[in-house]
Design an enzyme around this catalytic site. Structure first.
Site, PDB file in Angstrom:
ATOM      1  N   GLN A   4       0.849   6.917  -5.202  1.00 42.44           N
ATOM      2  CA  GLN A   4       1.469   7.735  -6.264  1.00 42.44           C
ATOM      3  C   GLN A   4       2.239   6.916  -7.295  1.00 42.44           C
ATOM      4  OE1 GLN A   4       0.925  11.003  -5.813  1.00 42.44           O
ATOM      5  NE2 GLN A   4       0.745  11.291  -3.633  1.00 42.44           N
ATOM      6  N   CYS A  22     -19.421  -2.882 -16.680  1.00 40.31           N
ATOM      7  CA  CYS A  22     -19.225  -2.645 -15.245  1.00 40.31           C
ATOM      8  C   CYS A  22     -20.165  -3.530 -14.421  1.00 40.31           C
ATOM      9  CB  CYS A  22     -19.483  -1.178 -14.930  1.00 40.31           C
ATOM     10  SG  CYS A  22     -19.450  -0.830 -13.174  1.00 40.31           S
ATOM     11  N   ASP A  44      -9.114   6.549  -1.300  1.00 40.03           N
ATOM     12  CA  ASP A  44      -8.110   7.349  -2.007  1.00 40.03           C
ATOM     13  C   ASP A  44      -8.784   7.970  -3.231  1.00 40.03           C
ATOM     14  OD1 ASP A  44      -8.460   5.262  -3.742  1.00 40.03           O
ATOM     15  OD2 ASP A  44      -6.349   4.700  -3.865  1.00 40.03           O
ATOM     16  N   CYS A  68     -18.585   1.510 -18.657  1.00 40.97           N
ATOM     17  CA  CYS A  68     -19.848   1.254 -17.979  1.00 40.97           C
ATOM     18  C   CYS A  68     -20.569   0.024 -18.531  1.00 40.97           C
ATOM     19  CB  CYS A  68     -20.762   2.469 -18.088  1.00 40.97           C
ATOM     20  SG  CYS A  68     -19.979   3.965 -17.450  1.00 40.97           S
ATOM     21  N   CYS A 108     -25.605   2.476 -10.493  1.00 35.97           N
ATOM     22  CA  CYS A 108     -24.785   3.683 -10.633  1.00 35.97           C
ATOM     23  C   CYS A 108     -25.599   4.898 -11.088  1.00 35.97           C
ATOM     24  CB  CYS A 108     -23.660   3.407 -11.618  1.00 35.97           C
ATOM     25  SG  CYS A 108     -22.587   4.835 -11.878  1.00 35.97           S
ATOM     26  N   GLU A 135       0.829  -1.214   0.000  1.00 38.21           N
ATOM     27  CA  GLU A 135       0.000   0.000   0.000  1.00 38.21           C
ATOM     28  C   GLU A 135       0.859   1.258   0.000  1.00 38.21           C
ATOM     29  OE1 GLU A 135      -3.007   0.428  -0.653  1.00 38.21           O
ATOM     30  OE2 GLU A 135      -3.653  -1.654  -0.617  1.00 38.21           O
ATOM     31  N   TYR A 151      -6.154   6.344   4.857  1.00 38.80           N
ATOM     32  CA  TYR A 151      -6.202   5.391   3.750  1.00 38.80           C
ATOM     33  C   TYR A 151      -5.380   4.131   4.054  1.00 38.80           C
ATOM     34  CZ  TYR A 151      -5.463   2.845  -0.430  1.00 38.80           C
ATOM     35  OH  TYR A 151      -5.391   1.799  -1.312  1.00 38.80           O
ATOM     36  N   LEU A 181      11.560   4.888  -7.156  1.00 40.79           N
ATOM     37  CA  LEU A 181      10.125   4.895  -6.812  1.00 40.79           C
ATOM     38  C   LEU A 181       9.650   6.305  -6.436  1.00 40.79           C
ATOM     39  CD1 LEU A 181       9.157   1.787  -4.629  1.00 40.79           C
ATOM     40  CD2 LEU A 181       8.207   2.452  -6.818  1.00 40.79           C
ATOM     41  N   GLY A 182      10.587   7.141  -5.977  1.00 39.07           N
ATOM     42  CA  GLY A 182      10.236   8.521  -5.620  1.00 39.07           C
ATOM     43  C   GLY A 182       9.486   8.612  -4.292  1.00 39.07           C
TER      44      GLY A 182
HETATM   45 FE1  SF4 Z   1     -19.618   3.407 -15.192  1.00 36.74          FE
HETATM   46 FE2  SF4 Z   1     -20.711   3.766 -12.816  1.00 36.74          FE
HETATM   47 FE3  SF4 Z   1     -19.466   1.496 -13.363  1.00 36.74          FE
HETATM   48 FE4  SF4 Z   1     -18.082   3.717 -13.050  1.00 36.74          FE
HETATM   49  S1  SF4 Z   1     -19.292   2.689 -11.488  1.00 36.74           S
HETATM   50  S2  SF4 Z   1     -17.820   2.218 -14.690  1.00 36.74           S
HETATM   51  S3  SF4 Z   1     -19.443   5.234 -13.929  1.00 36.74           S
HETATM   52  S4  SF4 Z   1     -21.302   2.264 -14.335  1.00 36.74           S
END
Ligand code: SF4
Length: 354
Positions: A41, A201, A137, A198, A207, A36, A119, A79-80
């Protein structure tokens, strides 16, 4: 939103699609913590070889805590954000001395360790110990802003609390480890900053941004301040024994404790030209330089700062005495010193020109 259904969809997708990453081989809190810290970054592809080398060299927290800081900085080279590993080192020493080498399974105690914020604590506690703690994050803020239509400005530090609160309300208590990792994985692979996918997804049916066609306006992110330009002159200076001069950076601040070739910040690009550079360098060192010649020009971008570096090579007579934080180092030994990436490039140019 049907929260239980959302949790199930996310966790089932994560279990089926998760990438096979070296820190996912077991639930060792030390390994997860190291990963982690490295991943802050830094991209996963870059982290993998560093992580493998790190764990090979320091398989247990006790090994790492007992290690010499110079060696650790050397291993981190490239790695910075070096304060990450210095803080990790400090914190693991505390864990070894105060908690018997066991990462504390408690948020408040964990957050008292150096460099451990909300985080990192959340990620380690949820992934290693299955505690229902949010790990928010930038990636998770983006995913949640879209899923729940949250319009808080993700650039403002205060907004983080809004997202942490929402994750706390919706986290899967029966498997917080897969839930948090599922969010991270979704942000990395599917719900990416530009062009989220999406249509494939696993949680699109839950969503808000997808439903309302707002995936390109969420998350809200105000503009970053422009990074400041800094003009630096540096020189690889060789003495009559063939050694070159290195200086150690201060113990605090940017690239703390790393080594570099003698450098001066000159305020403007014109002051990096040969005549000015030689005058400035001679003045700083207090001895004269001959065969002063330009080798390389490069740019290095930090988060809030851009270094514009002009690297020179020069020679001096005999072996002028230098005090801390400078020292003469044999060219073959330079590899043993942790140098920031721009100075590694300057040295590479020097070797090419030698
Ligand atoms: Fe798309 Fe929502 Fe899935 Fe993100 S969480 S990829 S915006 S459907």
């Amino acid at each position: 939103m049907n929260v239980a259904q959302f949790q199930n969809n996310l966790i089932a997708w994560y279990q089926a699609e998760k990438r096979d990453l070296p820190w996912r081989q077991n639930k060792d809190a030390y390994r997860i913590w190291v990963s982690e810290v490295m991943l802050q970054q830094t991209r996963v592809d870059t982290v993998i070889p560093y992580f493998n080398r790190f764990i090979e060299q320091y398989p247990t927290m006790a090994d790492f805590a007992a290690a010499d800081e110079e060696k650790i900085l050397k291993m981190w080279e490239g790695l910075g954000y070096y304060s990450r590993v210095r803080n990790l080192h400090h914190a693991t020493r505390d864990v070894v001395t105060k908690y018997g080498g066991i990462v504390p399974a408690d948020l408040a105690t964990m957050k008292r360790l150096k460099g451990v914020g909300d985080y990192t604590a959340g990620a380690v506690l949820s992934i290693a110990y299955d505690l229902p703690v949010p790990a928010v994050d930038g990636n998770v803020m983006r995913v949640y802003a879209r899923l729940f239509g949250i319009e808080a400005d993700t650039f403002l530090p205060a907004s983080k609390k809004v997202f942490e609160q929402k994750v706390s309300e919706t986290i899967a208590y029966d498997d917080p480890s897969s839930f948090n990792q599922g969010l991270m994985e979704l942000g990395a692979l599917i719900c990416t900053p530009a062009r989220p996918q999406c249509l494939i997804c696993p949680v699109s049916e839950h969503c808000k941004a997808f439903e309302q066609g707002k995936t390109d306006v969420l998350p809200v992110k105000s503009k970053k301040k422009k990074a400041k330009d800094q003009f630096v002159v540096t020189a690889v200076i060789k003495n009559s024994r063939g050694e070159v001069l290195l200086q150690k950076r201060p113990e605090k601040g940017l690239l703390a404790g790393l080594w570099e070739f003698p450098s001066i910040e000159v305020g403007a690009a014109e002051k990096q030209q040969l005549g000015h550079a030689q005058f400035g360098m001679t003045g700083m060192l207090g001895f004269s330089l001959v065969d002063f010649r330009q080798m390389v020009q490069l740019k290095h971008v930090f988060t809030h700062l851009i270094w514009h570096i002009v690297g020179y090579a020069a020679e001096c007579e005999a072996v002028p005495e230098v005090g801390s934080p400078m020292q003469w180092v044999s060219v073959v030994d330079i590899g043993g010193y942790a140098l920031p990436v721009p100075h590694q490039k300057v040295f590479a140019a020097y070797l090419q020109n030698a």
